[in-house]
Structures are given as C-alpha cells and as structure tokens.
Design a protein around this motif. Sequence first.
Motif, PDB file in Angstrom:
ATOM      1  N   GLN A  17       0.922  -1.065   0.194  1.00  0.00           N
ATOM      2  CA  GLN A  17      -0.100   0.033   0.122  1.00  0.00           C
ATOM      3  C   GLN A  17       0.784   1.460   0.025  1.00  0.00           C
ATOM      4  OE1 GLN A  17      -3.192  -0.245  -0.436  1.00  0.00           O
ATOM      5  NE2 GLN A  17      -3.176   1.900  -0.522  1.00  0.00           N
ATOM      6  N   LEU A  28       2.170   1.787  -3.454  1.00  0.00           N
ATOM      7  CA  LEU A  28       1.153   2.209  -4.435  1.00  0.00           C
ATOM      8  C   LEU A  28       0.887   3.754  -4.193  1.00  0.00           C
ATOM      9  CD1 LEU A  28      -1.481  -0.472  -4.402  1.00  0.00           C
ATOM     10  CD2 LEU A  28      -0.132   0.179  -6.335  1.00  0.00           C
ATOM     11  N   THR A  29       0.634   4.178  -3.078  1.00  0.00           N
ATOM     12  CA  THR A  29       0.503   5.602  -2.397  1.00  0.00           C
ATOM     13  C   THR A  29       1.609   6.346  -3.216  1.00  0.00           C
ATOM     14  OG1 THR A  29      -0.750   4.700  -0.411  1.00  0.00           O
ATOM     15  CG2 THR A  29       0.188   7.023  -0.527  1.00  0.00           C
ATOM     16  N   ARG A  89       3.679   5.854  -5.680  1.00  0.00           N
ATOM     17  CA  ARG A  89       3.466   5.868  -7.164  1.00  0.00           C
ATOM     18  C   ARG A  89       2.249   6.820  -7.791  1.00  0.00           C
ATOM     19  NH1 ARG A  89       4.096  -0.443  -7.850  1.00  0.00           N
ATOM     20  NH2 ARG A  89       6.758  -0.584  -7.708  1.00  0.00           N
ATOM     21  N   ARG A  90       1.161   6.494  -6.837  1.00  0.00           N
ATOM     22  CA  ARG A  90       0.018   7.416  -7.376  1.00  0.00           C
ATOM     23  C   ARG A  90       0.302   9.027  -7.096  1.00  0.00           C
ATOM     24  NH1 ARG A  90      -4.425   3.493  -4.582  1.00  0.00           N
ATOM     25  NH2 ARG A  90      -4.254   1.916  -6.173  1.00  0.00           N
ATOM     26  N   SER A  91       1.006   9.347  -6.041  1.00  0.00           N
ATOM     27  CA  SER A  91       1.086  10.654  -5.813  1.00  0.00           C
ATOM     28  C   SER A  91       2.145  11.308  -6.940  1.00  0.00           C
ATOM     29  CB  SER A  91       1.993  10.890  -4.343  1.00  0.00           C
ATOM     30  OG  SER A  91       3.177  10.662  -4.348  1.00  0.00           O
TER      31      SER A  91
END
Length: 90
Positions: free
Chosen positions: A62, A65-66, A68-70
């Motif tokens: 998680q 992923l956070t 990468r998404r930012s």
Amino acid sequence: MRIESAEVTLEKNSASSPPFLARVHLVIPGPDLYAEDKDHTPEATIRKVLARLSRQIRHRQQKLLTKRRSGGEEAKFGKGYRQPLSLHPA
C-alpha cells in the motif's frame, strides 16, 4: 515482492504456556519482514504468524502504491515540497 531467503523456526517448549512458538524472517529488497507468535497448537501458531506477515506485506504494498499514485513529487523531494510557481505559463 521478491523473497531472497526465508528462515522459519517452530519450537515446542512444554514448560511454557502456550507451548508452541513460530518465527519467520523474510529477507527481501528493502527492510526485512519478521513475525513471531505463540499458541497451543502448531497449526494455530503458524496461522497467526502468516497473518502477521500478510498484514506487513499489504502495508508495504500500500505504501508503494501511494508513493506511485502521488506522482512521485513527495517521493523525490519529501513531504511538504511545493513546486515553484512558473512566471511563464506553458
């Protein structure tokens, strides 16, 4: 997630309660994962240790992923970084 090596230990100590102790140490890229737990049967002990490892793995995934998404800004420059305003809009 690539596991480079794993060390699994299951011990029985009749003098203690609960008697079974399980330890798992996973060597992976980045910080290693480690879990330890006790219970009254070997199966329950192993189930508890695997549940702890699963939570650690989900938490690590998680976080990735956070990041990468930012968009990577926080990952590159740290929390609180704000890009400078451009005087010449593109």
